[in-house]
Structures are given as C-alpha cells and as structure tokens.
Design an enzyme around this catalytic site. Structure first.
Site, short mmCIF file in Angstrom:
data_model
loop_
_atom_site.label_atom_id
_atom_site.label_comp_id
_atom_site.label_asym_id
_atom_site.label_seq_id
_atom_site.Cartn_x
_atom_site.Cartn_y
_atom_site.Cartn_z
N HIS A 102 10.36 19.82 1.08
CA HIS A 102 10.64 19.49 -0.32
C HIS A 102 12.09 19.68 -0.71
O HIS A 102 12.40 19.82 -1.89
CB HIS A 102 9.70 20.29 -1.25
CG HIS A 102 8.25 19.90 -1.10
ND1 HIS A 102 7.21 20.72 -1.53
CD2 HIS A 102 7.69 18.79 -0.58
CE1 HIS A 102 6.06 20.10 -1.26
NE2 HIS A 102 6.32 18.94 -0.69
N PRO A 203 -3.85 35.83 -0.88
CA PRO A 203 -4.81 36.72 -1.57
C PRO A 203 -5.89 35.93 -2.32
O PRO A 203 -6.98 36.44 -2.54
CB PRO A 203 -3.95 37.51 -2.57
CG PRO A 203 -2.54 37.34 -2.11
CD PRO A 203 -2.47 36.05 -1.36
C1 BJW Z 1 0.58 34.43 -2.18
C2 BJW Z 1 1.27 35.53 -2.59
C3 BJW Z 1 1.64 36.41 -1.59
C4 BJW Z 1 0.90 34.41 -4.34
N1 BJW Z 1 1.34 36.17 -0.32
N2 BJW Z 1 0.27 34.20 -0.92
C5 BJW Z 1 -2.90 12.48 -2.23
C6 BJW Z 1 -3.87 12.82 -3.15
C7 BJW Z 1 -3.53 13.08 -4.48
C8 BJW Z 1 -2.21 13.01 -4.92
C9 BJW Z 1 -1.26 12.68 -4.00
C10 BJW Z 1 -1.60 12.41 -2.69
N3 BJW Z 1 -0.45 12.13 -2.02
C11 BJW Z 1 0.59 12.22 -2.88
C12 BJW Z 1 0.12 12.55 -4.10
C13 BJW Z 1 0.95 12.77 -5.33
C14 BJW Z 1 1.68 14.09 -5.34
C15 BJW Z 1 0.64 15.20 -5.29
O1 BJW Z 1 0.38 15.80 -4.26
N4 BJW Z 1 0.06 15.54 -6.42
C16 BJW Z 1 -0.94 16.62 -6.47
C17 BJW Z 1 -0.55 17.60 -7.56
C18 BJW Z 1 -2.29 16.03 -6.63
N5 BJW Z 1 2.63 14.18 -4.26
C19 BJW Z 1 3.86 13.68 -4.37
O2 BJW Z 1 4.23 13.10 -5.38
C20 BJW Z 1 4.80 13.81 -3.18
N6 BJW Z 1 5.39 12.54 -2.91
C21 BJW Z 1 4.73 11.57 -2.33
O3 BJW Z 1 3.59 11.69 -1.90
O4 BJW Z 1 5.43 10.40 -2.26
C22 BJW Z 1 4.77 9.23 -1.78
C23 BJW Z 1 5.77 8.09 -1.92
C24 BJW Z 1 5.99 7.29 -0.83
C25 BJW Z 1 6.91 6.24 -0.93
C26 BJW Z 1 7.61 6.02 -2.13
C27 BJW Z 1 7.39 6.85 -3.20
C28 BJW Z 1 6.47 7.90 -3.10
C29 BJW Z 1 5.97 14.70 -3.52
C30 BJW Z 1 5.58 16.12 -3.71
C31 BJW Z 1 6.82 16.93 -4.10
C32 BJW Z 1 6.46 18.35 -4.50
N7 BJW Z 1 7.60 18.94 -5.11
C33 BJW Z 1 7.47 20.30 -5.64
C34 BJW Z 1 8.71 20.61 -6.49
C35 BJW Z 1 9.92 20.93 -5.63
C36 BJW Z 1 11.08 21.31 -6.47
C37 BJW Z 1 10.83 22.54 -7.32
O5 BJW Z 1 10.57 23.64 -6.76
O6 BJW Z 1 10.93 22.43 -8.54
O7 BJW Z 1 7.29 21.22 -4.57
S1 BJW Z 1 5.99 20.52 -6.61
C38 BJW Z 1 5.70 22.16 -6.11
O8 BJW Z 1 4.43 22.23 -5.45
C39 BJW Z 1 6.78 22.49 -5.08
C40 BJW Z 1 5.99 23.22 -4.04
O9 BJW Z 1 6.63 23.14 -2.79
C41 BJW Z 1 4.66 22.49 -4.06
C42 BJW Z 1 3.53 23.27 -3.51
O10 BJW Z 1 3.30 24.42 -4.25
P1 BJW Z 1 2.92 25.75 -3.48
O11 BJW Z 1 4.02 26.09 -2.56
O12 BJW Z 1 1.58 25.58 -2.89
O13 BJW Z 1 2.95 26.83 -4.64
P2 BJW Z 1 1.85 27.22 -5.73
O14 BJW Z 1 2.58 27.90 -6.83
O15 BJW Z 1 1.01 26.05 -6.09
O16 BJW Z 1 0.87 28.24 -4.99
C43 BJW Z 1 1.29 29.53 -4.61
C44 BJW Z 1 0.19 30.16 -3.76
O17 BJW Z 1 0.67 31.39 -3.25
C45 BJW Z 1 -1.10 30.49 -4.54
O18 BJW Z 1 -2.22 30.02 -3.79
C46 BJW Z 1 -1.12 32.02 -4.59
O19 BJW Z 1 -2.45 32.56 -4.52
C47 BJW Z 1 -0.35 32.36 -3.35
N8 BJW Z 1 0.31 33.65 -3.37
N9 BJW Z 1 1.41 35.45 -4.01
C48 BJW Z 1 0.62 35.02 -0.05
N10 BJW Z 1 2.33 37.54 -1.93
#
Ligand code: BJW
Length: 236
Positions: A102, A203
């Site tokens: 990302h 967790p």
């Molecule tokens: C602990 C802990 C501890 C706490 N120890 N654990 C298929 C199905 C449905 C939708 C889509 C699909 N394919 C694509 C999509 C659309 C979309 C998407 O996925 N939407 C969903 C919400 C449904 N995806 C996209 O748009 C992607 N692009 C794409 O597919 O493009 C296609 C395309 C092709 C050609 C032309 C045009 C387009 C792009 C996704 C980009 C994501 N970007 C972000 C922002 C980055 C910048 C920023 O930081 O601001 O990335 S969004 C955000 O979510 C960020 C993260 O990397 C990402 C994932 O989040 P993450 O890391 O899982 O964090 P959290 O907060 O959700 O979870 C934290 C976890 O930690 C929790 O479970 C806690 O329990 C745990 N935790 N403490 C261990 N100590």
C-alpha cells in the site's frame, strides 16, 4: 515463511490501527472515506493534513520487540515480509526486501506526473491540522502521499511478487490485519490453495480466522518474540 502484516503490527509501537486512526478534526470522518482520491479532490487540505500528521507520528515512534523478532527469525529461516503498512517500521527494524503493498507515508509525489518530492520539504510545512498540499516544483500539480487509496490499483510489481512469494510459502503468518481490504486479504487464501499452512496472530478474530490452521490470539509484540525464541531453541 511469509509474514503478512497489517496495522495491528504497529499498534504496540504507538501507531493507531487504520480503523482506530481518527482523532481530532478527523474524528467525525470514516477513514475509508478519507483514504480515497475523491476525498483528496473534495478537501485536499483536510486529507493532506491528516497524512502529514501521520507521517510525523510514524517518524516519532520506534519498531517494537515483534519487529526485531522478525529480523532474528529471518536469520534462522527463509522469511519474506509482505506488508500492508505504510509506516516503514519493518525496514527501520532491519527487515530486508520488504514487499509494500500500500505504498509509504515517507514518500510523497505529485498527482499529475508522479514526480517525487523530498520528505524534508513535506516535513518543513507548517500549520495544521488542515494543510494545503504544496505544488510540484516541476509540473505545478498538487502533491499527495505515496500511499494506495481505495479504488486505486496496487503496484503491479509488488502484487505480482506477493502472489509469487505466497504461492511458494510453507507457512504464512498473518499478523495484525482485519483481513478486510482486498487484494491483500486474498493473499492468505491464495497461499493456502498452494499448500501453505496459515497462522493468524491477532488478539481479535477476523473473517480469515475460520480458514487458518492456527489462531494465536496474542499481540504481535508478545507472539513474535516467543516464536523467534522457540525456533532458536529448536535449532540449538
Ligand atoms: C493487533 C494488535 C496487536 C490490534 N497485535 N494484532 C474484493 C471484494 C470487495 C471489495 C474489493 C475487492 N477488491 C477490491 C475491493 C475494493 C477495496 C476493498 O478492499 N474494499 C474493502 C473495504 C471491501 N480495495 C481497493 O480499493 C484496493 N484497490 C484495488 O483493488 O484496485 C483495483 C483496481 C484495479 C485497476 C484500476 C483501478 C483499481 C486498494 C486498497 C488500498 C488500501 N489502502 C489503505 C490506506 C493506505 C493509506 C493510509 O494508511 O491511509 O491501506 S486502507 C487501510 O486498510 C490501509 C491498510 O493497509 C488496510 C488494511 O487495514 P489493516 O492493516 O488490516 O488494519 P485494520 O485497522 O483494519 O486492522 C487492524 C487489526 O490489527 C485488527 O484486526 C486488530 O484486532 C489487530 N490488532 N492490535 C496484533 N498488538
């Protein structure tokens, strides 16, 4: 071994997880709506201010014991880190050759030409919480953070590498991700289809939990040092 990390990996370093990341001026916004090209177009100062604050914050924190454990593990086993995180903490801890899905909060570029802008120029900006994005010195277009927003494609090279690496993995450790955001959330399933065992360190349960071989419901900063110690003990 492949380690796929998400925002929870950095929680114990003091970086709020993505879905906890909003406070202050941004508290009334849904992060899924701020991290989009549409939000940046609609209110560039709001979105740029949020990113600038987060860039400063990640530079102020340090990788925790779990990060260092991954560096030790990489000396004991073939290990590849694939991260969704944009904070640069794996590299700062000493992990080599990290696949960043990302992008990075530490790299800024302009919106039109993709011309890179030195981080020092970004950090020199004053004001806040709203900050108007500066203009590119080469083409004059607004500058943006070098992250991947919703609706934008991931780097083809990074995604292709992540698919190739996970297809070859024996074990995938899925650490600190809510497993909600695609295509990253599809990687553990891709690995499992190619024969990998899945271990989830988190967790809280996630949509992936039902598909993993082992759920390890502990924080990354506890589980990863324990894993590194166990592998070391087994080897000696
Ligand atoms: C602990 C802990 C501890 C706490 N120890 N654990 C298929 C199905 C449905 C939708 C889509 C699909 N394919 C694509 C999509 C659309 C979309 C998407 O996925 N939407 C969903 C919400 C449904 N995806 C996209 O748009 C992607 N692009 C794409 O597919 O493009 C296609 C395309 C092709 C050609 C032309 C045009 C387009 C792009 C996704 C980009 C994501 N970007 C972000 C922002 C980055 C910048 C920023 O930081 O601001 O990335 S969004 C955000 O979510 C960020 C993260 O990397 C990402 C994932 O989040 P993450 O890391 O899982 O964090 P959290 O907060 O959700 O979870 C934290 C976890 O930690 C929790 O479970 C806690 O329990 C745990 N935790 N403490 C261990 N100590």
């Amino acid at each position: 071994m492949v380690v796929l990390t998400g925002a929870g990996m950095s929680a114990e370093s003091g970086v709020p997880t993505f879905r906890d990341a909003l406070s202050g001026l941004w508290a009334r916004f849904d992060p899924q709506r701020l991290a989009t090209p549409e939000a940046f177009l609609a209110d560039p100062a709001l979105v740029f201010g949020w990113y600038l604050r987060r860039t400063r914050m990640v530079l102020d924190v340090a990788p925790h014991a779990g990060y260092r454990a991954l560096v030790r593990l990489a000396r004991l086993r073939a290990l590849q880190v694939v991260t969704q995180n944009v904070d640069g903490l794996h590299a700062r801890a000493g992990s080599k050759d990290v696949v960043s899905l990302h992008g990075s909060l530490l790299h800024y570029r302009c919106t039109a030409g993709g011309h890179p802008v030195p981080l020092s120029d970004i950090l020199a900006l004053t004001g806040g919480p709203r900050v108007l994005p500066p203009r590119c010195g080469t083409c004059g277009s607004p500058v943006r953070p070098g992250v991947v927003w919703f609706g934008e494609p991931l780097s083809e090279a990074a995604l292709a590498r992540a698919h190739a690496i996970t297809a070859e993995a024996d074990v995938v450790l899925v650490v600190g991700t809510s497993a909600l955001v695609y295509p990253a959330a599809g990687l553990p399933h891709h690995a499992a289809r190619h024969g990998a065992r899945l271990v989830e360190i988190n967790p809280e349960p996630t949509p992936l939990s039902a598909s993993v071989d082992i759920r390890w419901p502990e924080p990354a900063g506890t589980a990863l040092p324990a894993l590194a110690a166990a592998v070391l003990a087994r080897d000696s």
